[in-house]
Design a protein around this motif. Sequence first.
Motif, mmCIF file in Angstrom:
data_model
loop_
_atom_site.group_PDB
_atom_site.id
_atom_site.type_symbol
_atom_site.label_atom_id
_atom_site.label_comp_id
_atom_site.label_asym_id
_atom_site.label_seq_id
_atom_site.Cartn_x
_atom_site.Cartn_y
_atom_site.Cartn_z
ATOM 1 N N ILE A 138 -0.078 -12.763 9.740
ATOM 2 C CA ILE A 138 0.019 -11.537 8.950
ATOM 3 C C ILE A 138 0.999 -10.597 9.628
ATOM 4 C CG2 ILE A 138 -1.258 -9.593 7.996
ATOM 5 C CD1 ILE A 138 -3.754 -11.373 8.036
ATOM 6 N N ASN A 139 2.031 -10.161 8.852
ATOM 7 C CA ASN A 139 3.036 -9.202 9.337
ATOM 8 C C ASN A 139 2.916 -7.932 8.510
ATOM 9 O OD1 ASN A 139 4.299 -11.080 11.175
ATOM 10 N ND2 ASN A 139 5.154 -12.089 9.360
ATOM 11 N N GLU A 140 2.704 -6.826 9.212
ATOM 12 C CA GLU A 140 2.573 -5.535 8.550
ATOM 13 C C GLU A 140 3.701 -4.622 9.021
ATOM 14 O OE1 GLU A 140 -1.298 -4.071 9.409
ATOM 15 O OE2 GLU A 140 -2.341 -5.490 8.071
ATOM 16 N N ARG A 141 4.373 -3.958 8.038
ATOM 17 C CA ARG A 141 5.478 -3.057 8.357
ATOM 18 C C ARG A 141 5.332 -1.787 7.527
ATOM 19 N NH1 ARG A 141 5.660 -6.357 11.619
ATOM 20 N NH2 ARG A 141 7.441 -7.609 12.367
ATOM 21 N N ARG A 142 5.691 -0.681 8.143
ATOM 22 C CA ARG A 142 5.671 0.600 7.461
ATOM 23 C C ARG A 142 6.881 0.716 6.528
ATOM 24 N NH1 ARG A 142 1.132 3.619 6.882
ATOM 25 N NH2 ARG A 142 -0.091 3.579 8.821
ATOM 26 N N ASN A 176 -2.927 4.890 1.381
ATOM 27 C CA ASN A 176 -3.688 3.655 1.585
ATOM 28 C C ASN A 176 -4.359 3.181 0.295
ATOM 29 O OD1 ASN A 176 -3.032 3.336 4.263
ATOM 30 N ND2 ASN A 176 -4.806 4.469 5.017
ATOM 31 N N TYR A 203 2.745 0.922 3.640
ATOM 32 C CA TYR A 203 3.094 -0.257 4.414
ATOM 33 C C TYR A 203 2.916 -1.479 3.535
ATOM 34 C CZ TYR A 203 -1.906 -1.199 5.208
ATOM 35 O OH TYR A 203 -3.243 -1.450 5.042
ATOM 36 N N SER A 252 2.024 -7.694 14.074
ATOM 37 C CA SER A 252 1.936 -9.077 13.610
ATOM 38 C C SER A 252 0.791 -9.738 14.360
ATOM 39 C CB SER A 252 3.242 -9.835 13.874
ATOM 40 O OG SER A 252 4.308 -9.256 13.150
ATOM 41 N N TYR A 265 -7.917 1.206 0.263
ATOM 42 C CA TYR A 265 -7.941 0.165 1.289
ATOM 43 C C TYR A 265 -9.373 -0.141 1.718
ATOM 44 C CZ TYR A 265 -7.165 -2.205 5.731
ATOM 45 O OH TYR A 265 -7.186 -3.119 6.759
ATOM 46 N N SER A 322 3.920 -0.981 13.012
ATOM 47 C CA SER A 322 4.202 -2.359 12.641
ATOM 48 C C SER A 322 3.464 -3.286 13.602
ATOM 49 C CB SER A 322 5.712 -2.643 12.698
ATOM 50 O OG SER A 322 6.398 -1.787 11.815
ATOM 51 N N SER A 377 2.226 -5.735 3.636
ATOM 52 C CA SER A 377 1.605 -6.785 4.435
ATOM 53 C C SER A 377 1.934 -8.125 3.800
ATOM 54 C CB SER A 377 0.085 -6.580 4.496
ATOM 55 O OG SER A 377 -0.528 -7.638 5.197
ATOM 56 N N TRP A 416 0.855 -1.192 0.000
ATOM 57 C CA TRP A 416 0.000 0.000 0.000
ATOM 58 C C TRP A 416 0.882 1.229 0.000
ATOM 59 C CZ3 TRP A 416 -5.124 -1.249 -0.282
ATOM 60 C CH2 TRP A 416 -5.492 -2.545 0.125
#
Length: 752
Positions: A437-441, A371, A447, A424, A397, A422, A449, A367
């Motif tokens: 699911i791991n999300e990081r900026r 978003n 970010y 998880s 989104y 961030s 995912s 993203w």
Amino acid sequence: MVRSFANPAYVKLLDIEPWLRRIVPVMVGLFVVALGSVSFMNASATREETLVDAANDIDILAAYATAEFGRLAQDASRAAPSKVLALVPGHVLHDGRFMLVTNESGAVTASLPGGLYTQTTLTDVLGPTQPLTTFADKAGVIAITLGSGAKALATVRNLPAPYGQLAVIQPINLALAGWRQRTTSTLILLGAAGLVLTAISTAYFWQAWRARQADVICDSFRRRLDTALSRGRCGLWDWDIARGTLYWSDSMYEMLGYERSSEFMSFGEVNRLVHPDDGDLFSLADTLASREATTVDHAFRVRAANGDWVWVRARAELVRDGENRDPHLIGIAIDITEQRRMAQETATADMRLRDAIETISEAFVLWDDDNQLVMCNSKFQVLHNLAPEAVQPGTSYETLAAALTPPVVQNRIDTAPDKAGSRSYEAQLPDARWLQINERRTKDGGYVSVGTDITMLKRQEERLLDSERKLTASVADLKRSRQTLEMQAQQLADLAERYLEQKAEAESANRAKSEFLAKMSHELRTPLNAILGFSEVMEAGIFGSLGCDKYTDYCRDIRKSGEYLLGLIADILDMAELEAGRVRMKREPLLADEAVNSAISAISETARSRGLTLTAESLPDTLVHADRRALEKILGHLLSNAVKFTPEGGKVMVRARKIGGSVNIYVEDTGVGIPKDALPKLARPFEWVDMDATKPTDGSGLGLAIARSLAELHGGGLRIRSCEGTGTIVLLHLPLKAPSGFEIASAQVTKH
């Protein structure tokens, strides 16, 4: 560049200009000196010619006047001196020239011009010039000093009576008046020429200095420009379209790796360097000639000197200059090879990244900072059952979230993330699948995912929990087994300690045995020597006859038995010394044939007595580094065994072969042979093999063991090949050069 266009020869003049600066002053000086010398010589010659001409003139004038006086001397009315002189043309009297006429007494009676020296004598006028007045016309024209002190040319003629003498006088100073005027003009002209040459030389050097300064400034600017162009990986182009010639700057040659051979390049030369797939210069020239374009921004490839293709971007503008308004395409060419390579690598990397994202087993979605969807892989679509039109780039989104099925269970994994934004978490989908699911900026505010299918891990986790319970029960059993193993380990340690003690005792006993054998062998040898010596004395009857032949036979048997026993003791002593490690080899170069012949000589009598044929093949001029005594002992034991176990009529042969860096000596016999199961026991101390049950084997059983040990001390070895009823071959392998201590030790360790 402009200078090269204007005058191509200027470059050649620059090479000779330093010489011109030295030659021009010398040439000007030489010219002035030569001109002055010539002028001086010309002036001197002209002065002499002027005086000669004046002398000739007054001589002719005197002759003419004398003739007139002689013609009119008879005419009293016309014979007056003044009247005669009046007949002389006036134009011949110039430059102060004058004529005097005297009477017979020498007094001046007339002059031309008139009124000169009429109150004096000729001698007073001419000064003390006796030869001139005495010899008159015979004296000719001579230079004199007048009574007034002035220098003059004069000649005197005798006239008929009633006249005396005629004198024609030319003052030298007045005669040279015209010469001085010409000389002055020449000097003025020479000075003017010198000034003009000096001015020209000064102007030349001043202009040359200015030209050098201009060249220095131009070269400095060109170097700076070339440096800037070289650092920027670009070059200057000037394409004279009308003439079909191109000028390249030095940086362009440097960029492509070529050497400049001429000031300009032809159109065809440059066009051949352009890649055929990138167009050619002909079409570009046609476009410019048709005035369809006045600027050029074109990227193409040019072949470098090393054969590689260099991408360049040419940016130029059409300029018309000169009287004929010839078109010139002037601009720069920039090396963009690195940019093209980086662009290609970026495109390749982007393609690889997309392929990698597509091929990973996780669901991936990216993203942006608004978003909005940037990209996702097919795994993300499959996990969430999304249609292709729902995952178009730029989808918000909120729109995509509305199409997603909400998870049944959602568990947060990390309660304190490393970075803001961030997180998880685990989510269970309605179809019972689990996702982590791991999300990081990202750095730009968006970010990423990544969703991993952990359904199998969850099931494995359940199995692990069940296994953990079983494992707890097994741990208790292992603790009990561990105690049992520790007890057994202690028992093994005690056994190992006792083994080491027994091994030390056995080694000590073996050393004691070897020392005992060595000592006993030495002690037994002393009385045996006495027995052998006395038996030989008694057998020889040195001190008298024994009285009975039987005693002689007994002495012979005693001697033979003593010799046999002495041989056994010597073998035991040699074996003991070998086992104790006290044998030292004294290696020296010796001929292999000498050792073989010596061993054969020692056993030949025994072989002859047994009816055996003993032969040897020689190996001449072959040196081995060995201990002579040890080598003869090895061969003696081998030949002794061969003779001992070969029946009457058999053969014993010794052969030597040189193979590589070693010598192989073969001892072959046609004896009874050795059983196959007995071969492993041979060459071990005190080992016997009964070849014939009816004839027990005698000897100590140490011969082969001693031979093998001595061979290994030489860095070689023994090999035995035998067949029952056919014979035996024993191979003695010896190196030509002395082996190192490390090689001998390695061989002994390998043997044990």
